[in-house]
Scaffold this motif. Structure first.
Motif, mmCIF file in Angstrom:
data_model
loop_
_atom_site.group_PDB
_atom_site.id
_atom_site.type_symbol
_atom_site.label_atom_id
_atom_site.label_comp_id
_atom_site.label_asym_id
_atom_site.label_seq_id
_atom_site.Cartn_x
_atom_site.Cartn_y
_atom_site.Cartn_z
ATOM 1 N N ASN A 85 -20.863 18.632 31.089
ATOM 2 C CA ASN A 85 -19.803 17.723 30.535
ATOM 3 C C ASN A 85 -18.791 18.425 29.973
ATOM 4 O O ASN A 85 -18.663 19.631 29.950
ATOM 5 C CB ASN A 85 -20.544 16.667 29.649
ATOM 6 C CG ASN A 85 -22.160 16.161 30.164
ATOM 7 O OD1 ASN A 85 -22.898 17.029 30.093
ATOM 8 N ND2 ASN A 85 -21.881 15.252 30.957
ATOM 9 N N ASP A 127 -20.344 19.525 24.092
ATOM 10 C CA ASP A 127 -21.707 19.066 23.848
ATOM 11 C C ASP A 127 -21.717 17.971 22.871
ATOM 12 O O ASP A 127 -22.749 17.241 23.016
ATOM 13 C CB ASP A 127 -22.316 20.323 23.033
ATOM 14 C CG ASP A 127 -22.387 21.640 23.880
ATOM 15 O OD1 ASP A 127 -22.865 21.680 24.944
ATOM 16 O OD2 ASP A 127 -22.351 22.708 23.070
ATOM 17 N N ASP A 128 -20.866 17.896 22.096
ATOM 18 C CA ASP A 128 -21.016 16.654 20.969
ATOM 19 C C ASP A 128 -20.602 15.325 21.574
ATOM 20 O O ASP A 128 -19.444 14.932 21.029
ATOM 21 C CB ASP A 128 -20.466 16.893 19.796
ATOM 22 C CG ASP A 128 -18.889 17.666 19.946
ATOM 23 O OD1 ASP A 128 -18.471 17.747 21.257
ATOM 24 O OD2 ASP A 128 -18.101 17.480 18.906
ATOM 25 N N VAL A 150 -22.877 10.394 28.243
ATOM 26 C CA VAL A 150 -23.536 11.350 29.182
ATOM 27 C C VAL A 150 -24.280 10.147 30.422
ATOM 28 O O VAL A 150 -24.303 10.584 31.455
ATOM 29 C CB VAL A 150 -25.062 11.667 28.538
ATOM 30 C CG1 VAL A 150 -25.749 12.780 29.460
ATOM 31 C CG2 VAL A 150 -24.429 12.743 27.246
ATOM 32 N N GLY A 167 -25.746 16.136 33.219
ATOM 33 C CA GLY A 167 -25.587 16.921 31.757
ATOM 34 C C GLY A 167 -26.332 18.056 31.881
ATOM 35 O O GLY A 167 -26.935 18.446 32.891
ATOM 36 N N ASN A 203 -27.914 20.477 26.072
ATOM 37 C CA ASN A 203 -27.666 19.664 24.987
ATOM 38 C C ASN A 203 -27.373 18.242 25.112
ATOM 39 O O ASN A 203 -27.647 17.498 24.488
ATOM 40 C CB ASN A 203 -26.349 20.398 24.204
ATOM 41 C CG ASN A 203 -26.636 21.932 24.036
ATOM 42 O OD1 ASN A 203 -27.588 22.025 23.391
ATOM 43 N ND2 ASN A 203 -25.946 22.777 24.230
ATOM 44 N N THR A 204 -26.357 18.120 26.286
ATOM 45 C CA THR A 204 -25.929 16.569 26.485
ATOM 46 C C THR A 204 -27.198 15.620 26.877
ATOM 47 O O THR A 204 -27.335 14.633 26.723
ATOM 48 C CB THR A 204 -24.689 16.553 27.473
ATOM 49 O OG1 THR A 204 -25.275 17.208 28.622
ATOM 50 C CG2 THR A 204 -23.734 16.970 26.635
ATOM 51 N N THR A 216 -29.356 14.821 24.128
ATOM 52 C CA THR A 216 -28.807 13.670 23.421
ATOM 53 C C THR A 216 -29.122 12.427 24.079
ATOM 54 O O THR A 216 -29.635 11.599 23.362
ATOM 55 C CB THR A 216 -27.304 13.842 23.260
ATOM 56 O OG1 THR A 216 -26.911 15.175 22.397
ATOM 57 C CG2 THR A 216 -26.621 12.697 22.486
#
Length: 254
Positions: A56, A59-60, A66, A72, A75-76, A79
């Motif tokens: 993606n 990350d945040d 997502v 993803g 990290n994604t 989430t």
């Protein structure tokens, strides 16, 4: 279900399980009606295989994005996994790490590999199940992508590259069976501890690309990486022994 004041059950900016798309998905799949083991397993399988492995823009990003992207990475996908779990009453938290960049060798084009940071932000999800904390990382790679890697490296157990860091490639522990699952564990070089939300983790440990490399990653490199992932998954591109070099590189770093 736990009260929503429980911080390991609460929504956040990134864990936006009250978003209409996520709420509708949970309702349509009937996940709340399942017992706890099957509830976790159904969501785990959804994130592992219906959200394809891919990269993606950052990350945040929130779980709803997502889900909209449909793909993803550690990290994604983590989430989204956390948001879905909390949306059905499962307590969970994030465990943050850094992995050696060698784990991404093969996915990252060799032309730009020297420009990537030496360490890459990584995380897995920990859930509370039957009064114990379970580590879940095996949802990162979808079966289609993992199967191609297994076919590309027959007889190989230790592999660090192509998004994999494992000593048991032929049969990695990626299925939900009420126990820990892993697929990138051997690439870990730093442990940042546990966090109640991904929001806090990324505020504390953002990936450091630098201004120019950040722009190149968002607008060029990640699209190139995603094209390579799709090509591997479909069999149009073959894996090569660059992963062997990456394994040695990561081993030397640790």
């Amino acid at each position: 279900m736990r009260q929503k004041t429980d911080p390991l059950h609460a929504a956040s900016k990134l864990l936006d399980f009250d978003d209409d798309r996520i709420a509708r998905l949970i309702a349509d799949r009937g996940w709340r009606e399942l017992d706890e083991f099957d509830r976790i397993g159904a969501i785990y399988d959804f994130v592992r295989n219906e959200i394809a492995f891919g990269y993606n823009q950052a990350d945040d990003i929130p779980a709803s994005q997502v889900l909209s992207d449909g793909y993803g990475q550690c990290n994604t996908k983590g989430t989204l996994f956390m948001a879905l779990l909390r949306g059905v009453g499962i307590r969970c938290r994030l465990h943050g790490f850094a992995i050696h960049k060698g784990l991404q060798r093969g996915v990252v084009p060799e032309l730009v590999y020297p420009l990537t940071p030496k360490e890459i932000l990584h995380s897995w999800v920990e859930i509370e199940f039957e009064h114990a904390w379970i580590n879940l990382e095996g949802f990162i790679l979808d079966d289609a992508f993992l199967n191609v890697l297994q076919a590309s490296f027959p007889g190989t157990n230790s592999l660090c590259g192509y998004g994999v860091g494992t000593d048991c490639l032929s049969a990695p522990p990626v299925m939900w069976e009420g126990q820990d699952t892993y697929i990138q564990r051997t690439g870990i070089v730093q442990d940042f501890g546990v966090f109640e939300t991904p929001d806090t983790f990324y505020e504390t440990h953002g990936q450091s690309f630098g201004w120019l490399r950040g722009i190149l990653y968002r607008h060029l490199i990640r699209h190139w990486m995603n094209a390579r992932v799709r090509a591997f998954r479909s069999g149009r591109m073959k894996a090569h022994n660059g992963a062997t070099h990456a394994h040695k590189e990561a081993a030397n770093a640790t």
